[in-house]
Design a protein around this motif. Structure first.
Motif, PDB file in Angstrom:
ATOM      1  N   LEU A   1       0.838  -1.194   0.000  1.00 36.86           N
ATOM      2  CA  LEU A   1       0.000   0.000   0.000  1.00 36.86           C
ATOM      3  C   LEU A   1       0.878   1.252   0.000  1.00 36.86           C
ATOM      4  CD1 LEU A   1      -2.602  -1.064   2.716  1.00 36.86           C
ATOM      5  CD2 LEU A   1      -2.803  -1.302   0.228  1.00 36.86           C
ATOM      6  N   SER A   2       0.462   2.255  -0.745  1.00 37.04           N
ATOM      7  CA  SER A   2       1.112   3.554  -0.711  1.00 37.04           C
ATOM      8  C   SER A   2       0.513   4.354   0.443  1.00 37.04           C
ATOM      9  CB  SER A   2       0.890   4.285  -2.036  1.00 37.04           C
ATOM     10  OG  SER A   2       1.424   5.599  -1.982  1.00 37.04           O
ATOM     11  N   THR A   3       1.377   4.861   1.342  1.00 34.13           N
ATOM     12  CA  THR A   3       0.896   5.551   2.545  1.00 34.13           C
ATOM     13  C   THR A   3       1.615   6.885   2.734  1.00 34.13           C
ATOM     14  OG1 THR A   3       2.471   4.244   3.858  1.00 34.13           O
ATOM     15  CG2 THR A   3       0.195   3.456   3.746  1.00 34.13           C
ATOM     16  N   PRO A   4       1.428   7.833   1.815  1.00 27.75           N
ATOM     17  CA  PRO A   4       2.099   9.130   1.974  1.00 27.75           C
ATOM     18  C   PRO A   4       1.626   9.868   3.218  1.00 27.75           C
ATOM     19  CG  PRO A   4       0.447   9.217   0.235  1.00 27.75           C
ATOM     20  CD  PRO A   4       0.571   7.776   0.623  1.00 27.75           C
ATOM     21  N   GLY A   5       2.495  10.691   3.736  1.00 29.56           N
ATOM     22  CA  GLY A   5       2.212  11.454   4.950  1.00 29.56           C
ATOM     23  C   GLY A   5       3.521  11.768   5.637  1.00 29.56           C
ATOM     24  N   HIS A   6       4.124  10.736   6.202  1.00 31.11           N
ATOM     25  CA  HIS A   6       5.458  10.909   6.800  1.00 31.11           C
ATOM     26  C   HIS A   6       6.476  11.242   5.720  1.00 31.11           C
ATOM     27  CE1 HIS A   6       8.777  10.279   9.546  1.00 31.11           C
ATOM     28  NE2 HIS A   6       9.281   9.338   8.772  1.00 31.11           N
ATOM     29  N   THR A   7       6.408  10.529   4.602  1.00 23.92           N
ATOM     30  CA  THR A   7       7.157  10.878   3.394  1.00 23.92           C
ATOM     31  C   THR A   7       6.236  10.632   2.201  1.00 23.92           C
ATOM     32  OG1 THR A   7       8.063   8.687   2.858  1.00 23.92           O
ATOM     33  CG2 THR A   7       9.288  10.030   4.482  1.00 23.92           C
ATOM     34  N   PRO A   8       6.529  11.216   1.029  1.00 27.08           N
ATOM     35  CA  PRO A   8       5.659  11.012  -0.134  1.00 27.08           C
ATOM     36  C   PRO A   8       5.680   9.586  -0.666  1.00 27.08           C
ATOM     37  CG  PRO A   8       7.074  12.936  -0.424  1.00 27.08           C
ATOM     38  CD  PRO A   8       7.585  12.198   0.771  1.00 27.08           C
ATOM     39  N   THR A   9       6.800   8.855  -0.441  1.00 25.69           N
ATOM     40  CA  THR A   9       6.949   7.522  -1.025  1.00 25.69           C
ATOM     41  C   THR A   9       6.848   6.409   0.014  1.00 25.69           C
ATOM     42  OG1 THR A   9       9.362   7.719  -0.865  1.00 25.69           O
ATOM     43  CG2 THR A   9       8.345   8.396  -2.937  1.00 25.69           C
ATOM     44  N   SER A  10       6.245   6.698   1.151  1.00 29.63           N
ATOM     45  CA  SER A  10       6.102   5.672   2.188  1.00 29.63           C
ATOM     46  C   SER A  10       5.228   4.521   1.700  1.00 29.63           C
ATOM     47  CB  SER A  10       5.490   6.275   3.453  1.00 29.63           C
ATOM     48  OG  SER A  10       6.392   7.121   4.108  1.00 29.63           O
ATOM     49  N   ALA A  11       5.586   3.318   2.142  1.00 33.23           N
ATOM     50  CA  ALA A  11       4.841   2.111   1.796  1.00 33.23           C
ATOM     51  C   ALA A  11       4.509   1.338   3.064  1.00 33.23           C
ATOM     52  CB  ALA A  11       5.659   1.239   0.848  1.00 33.23           C
ATOM     53  N   ALA A  12       3.467   0.546   2.987  1.00 39.37           N
ATOM     54  CA  ALA A  12       3.065  -0.318   4.095  1.00 39.37           C
ATOM     55  C   ALA A  12       2.623  -1.653   3.520  1.00 39.37           C
ATOM     56  CB  ALA A  12       1.943   0.329   4.902  1.00 39.37           C
ATOM     57  N   LEU A  13       2.483  -2.650   4.389  1.00 37.11           N
ATOM     58  CA  LEU A  13       2.077  -3.989   3.972  1.00 37.11           C
ATOM     59  C   LEU A  13       0.844  -4.421   4.764  1.00 37.11           C
ATOM     60  CD1 LEU A  13       5.561  -5.790   4.026  1.00 37.11           C
ATOM     61  CD2 LEU A  13       4.425  -4.771   2.040  1.00 37.11           C
ATOM     62  N   PHE A  14      -0.097  -5.031   4.060  1.00 45.44           N
ATOM     63  CA  PHE A  14      -1.251  -5.639   4.733  1.00 45.44           C
ATOM     64  C   PHE A  14      -1.201  -7.142   4.534  1.00 45.44           C
ATOM     65  CE2 PHE A  14      -5.779  -7.065   4.654  1.00 45.44           C
ATOM     66  CZ  PHE A  14      -5.969  -6.974   6.040  1.00 45.44           C
ATOM     67  N   ASP A  15      -1.296  -7.868   5.638  1.00 46.05           N
ATOM     68  CA  ASP A  15      -1.276  -9.328   5.639  1.00 46.05           C
ATOM     69  C   ASP A  15      -2.659  -9.825   6.063  1.00 46.05           C
ATOM     70  OD1 ASP A  15      -0.948 -12.015   6.098  1.00 46.05           O
ATOM     71  OD2 ASP A  15       0.728 -11.816   7.486  1.00 46.05           O
ATOM     72  N   PRO A  16      -3.505 -10.200   5.104  1.00 49.76           N
ATOM     73  CA  PRO A  16      -4.867 -10.610   5.463  1.00 49.76           C
ATOM     74  C   PRO A  16      -4.915 -11.933   6.218  1.00 49.76           C
ATOM     75  CG  PRO A  16      -4.479 -10.972   3.120  1.00 49.76           C
ATOM     76  CD  PRO A  16      -3.284 -10.242   3.642  1.00 49.76           C
ATOM     77  N   GLY A  17      -3.901 -12.785   6.031  1.00 53.07           N
ATOM     78  CA  GLY A  17      -3.900 -14.077   6.707  1.00 53.07           C
ATOM     79  C   GLY A  17      -3.838 -13.950   8.219  1.00 53.07           C
ATOM     80  N   TYR A  18      -3.035 -13.026   8.698  1.00 53.23           N
ATOM     81  CA  TYR A  18      -2.906 -12.789  10.137  1.00 53.23           C
ATOM     82  C   TYR A  18      -3.580 -11.483  10.574  1.00 53.23           C
ATOM     83  CZ  TYR A  18       0.554 -16.551  10.581  1.00 53.23           C
ATOM     84  OH  TYR A  18       1.201 -17.784  10.605  1.00 53.23           O
ATOM     85  N   THR A  19      -4.237 -10.811   9.631  1.00 55.02           N
ATOM     86  CA  THR A  19      -4.878  -9.505   9.887  1.00 55.02           C
ATOM     87  C   THR A  19      -3.877  -8.555  10.540  1.00 55.02           C
ATOM     88  OG1 THR A  19      -6.828 -10.845  10.447  1.00 55.02           O
ATOM     89  CG2 THR A  19      -7.087  -8.474  10.517  1.00 55.02           C
ATOM     90  N   GLN A  20      -2.749  -8.399   9.864  1.00 61.97           N
ATOM     91  CA  GLN A  20      -1.674  -7.538  10.334  1.00 61.97           C
ATOM     92  C   GLN A  20      -1.405  -6.433   9.316  1.00 61.97           C
ATOM     93  OE1 GLN A  20       1.482 -10.260  12.701  1.00 61.97           O
ATOM     94  NE2 GLN A  20       1.298 -10.736  10.542  1.00 61.97           N
ATOM     95  N   PHE A  21      -1.091  -5.260   9.824  1.00 61.68           N
ATOM     96  CA  PHE A  21      -0.708  -4.132   8.990  1.00 61.68           C
ATOM     97  C   PHE A  21       0.658  -3.653   9.457  1.00 61.68           C
ATOM     98  CE2 PHE A  21      -0.874   0.576   8.253  1.00 61.68           C
ATOM     99  CZ  PHE A  21      -0.861   0.544   6.865  1.00 61.68           C
ATOM    100  N   PHE A  22       1.634  -3.683   8.555  1.00 62.93           N
ATOM    101  CA  PHE A  22       2.989  -3.234   8.869  1.00 62.93           C
ATOM    102  C   PHE A  22       3.110  -1.797   8.367  1.00 62.93           C
ATOM    103  CE2 PHE A  22       3.059  -7.828   8.486  1.00 62.93           C
ATOM    104  CZ  PHE A  22       3.715  -8.207   9.647  1.00 62.93           C
ATOM    105  N   ALA A  23       3.185  -0.850   9.324  1.00 62.35           N
ATOM    106  CA  ALA A  23       2.945   0.562   9.015  1.00 62.35           C
ATOM    107  C   ALA A  23       4.200   1.379   8.761  1.00 62.35           C
ATOM    108  CB  ALA A  23       2.159   1.196  10.158  1.00 62.35           C
ATOM    109  N   GLY A  24       5.390   0.838   9.074  1.00 60.26           N
ATOM    110  CA  GLY A  24       6.578   1.682   8.974  1.00 60.26           C
ATOM    111  C   GLY A  24       6.468   2.865   9.920  1.00 60.26           C
ATOM    112  N   ASP A  25       6.758   4.057   9.415  1.00 59.33           N
ATOM    113  CA  ASP A  25       6.698   5.266  10.238  1.00 59.33           C
ATOM    114  C   ASP A  25       5.401   6.038  10.066  1.00 59.33           C
ATOM    115  OD1 ASP A  25       9.114   4.843  11.418  1.00 59.33           O
ATOM    116  OD2 ASP A  25      10.094   6.634  10.641  1.00 59.33           O
TER     117      ASP A  25
END
Length: 327
Positions: A203-227
């Protein structure tokens, strides 16, 4: 007849006028360039030791040597922490049946690769959540490197080498040299990484930086958010940060993430819980959304000159710049 005193006074007034104009122009430039000036002088404003001399005492996980902490989150996920590093970074090793993904490469203060090899014999691809130095410091130790596919990240490729810009990397804070490496996999936002028996959505998650990325894992219902979100002070005052992008991304995440999602983030620690892998919930995203809305409407006062700071909840505080610099 014009006297010598009169001519001297007029000349002095002219010089004073030019000096005032110059000062006003310099203040205007400084206010306009506040994120860059703040970044350049931040090491003077907040001097710090890179590594804490004291040993780390963990609330969860195990110290595998005198620097690295490892915490098993579930059968296929490890949090790898740097509890003695001044920013207390956490990276995440996510395992499938065929390969593994390391989300963030550590600060580079110590080599993260031997820790990764202890935890898995699978081939490992590393992907940074964003381009700041404390998440990219160890990236050149890996052969397989993935990046989010955006025009801004593609623009940093020169003669086959990806090299972030000075204010994307911001390693100048700790006198670090810009890294250069080849990207082996470009992943478009919304696409999936297949690790074998486990799929992660980028997932593209701009805010902290314009090119920030995150991961969603539906199997474990986890979201890896970075900063994008973590317990502590959320930075939206550095170059490229944007409060309006934070609002847009927060709204998009709340529209897509299941309410029971666990958010694993990149900096420790939760208040009162000691050193462990930092986690939040969707309720914290809701609190961030409400605080950003109230602040934008002028209903939430901020403290400080630069950065301006306002509280979100008992776990989160938001740092932002001026409306014309980090809007």
């Amino acid at each position: 007849m014009k006297t010598k005193t009169g001519r001297t006074w007029r000349a002095l007034r002219k010089v004073m006028g030019l000096a005032v104009l110059t000062l006003v122009l310099l203040i205007g430039v400084a206010l306009k360039l506040a994120p860059y000036i703040y970044t350049e002088i931040s090491s003077w404003i907040e001097p710090h030791a890179i590594v804490d001399a004291a040993p780390a005492v963990l609330a969860r996980g195990t110290m595998v040597d005198d620097y690295w902490a490892v915490e098993r989150l579930n059968a296929g996920t490890f949090a790898i922490g740097e509890p003695r590093y001044y920013q207390r970074n956490y990276s995440y090793l996510i395992l499938g049946t065929k390969r593994a993904l390391l989300f963030d490469a550590g600060s580079g203060t110590r080599d993260i690769l031997p820790i990764v090899k202890r935890l898995t014999s699978l081939p490992v691809t590393v992907m940074p959540s964003h381009l700041h130095y404390d998440h990219m410091g160890g990236i050149t130790r890996f052969n397989a490197i993935a990046l989010i596919d955006l025009p801004a990240t593609r623009a940093d490729v020169h003669y086959g080498q990806f090299i972030p810009t000075r204010y994307e990397f911001v390693g100048l804070i700790d006198d670090l040299v810009l890294p250069g490496f080849q990207v082996s996999q470009w992943i478009h936002p919304g696409n999936w990484i297949d690790l074998g028996g486990r799929r992660l959505q980028v997932l593209s998650t701009p805010g902290h930086t314009p090119t920030s990325a995150a991961l969603f894992d539906p199997g474990y219902t986890q979201f890896f958010a970075g900063d994008f979100i973590y317990p502590g002070q959320l930075y939206a005052q550095l170059p490229g940060a944007s409060r309006s992008a934070y609002r847009s991304t927060t709204n998009a995440l709340l529209a897509s993430l299941p309410h029971e999602t666990t958010i694993w983030s990149a900096h420790c620690c939760r208040p009162g819980e000691g050193i462990r892998a930092p986690y939040l919930g969707v309720g914290d995203l809701i609190a961030l959304q409400l605080a950003l809305d109230r602040f934008s409407a002028g209903h939430l006062p901020a403290r400080g000159f630069y950065p301006r700071k306002f509280g979100v909840n008992e776990r989160l505080e938001f740092f932002t710049g001026f409306p014309w610099t980090n809007e």
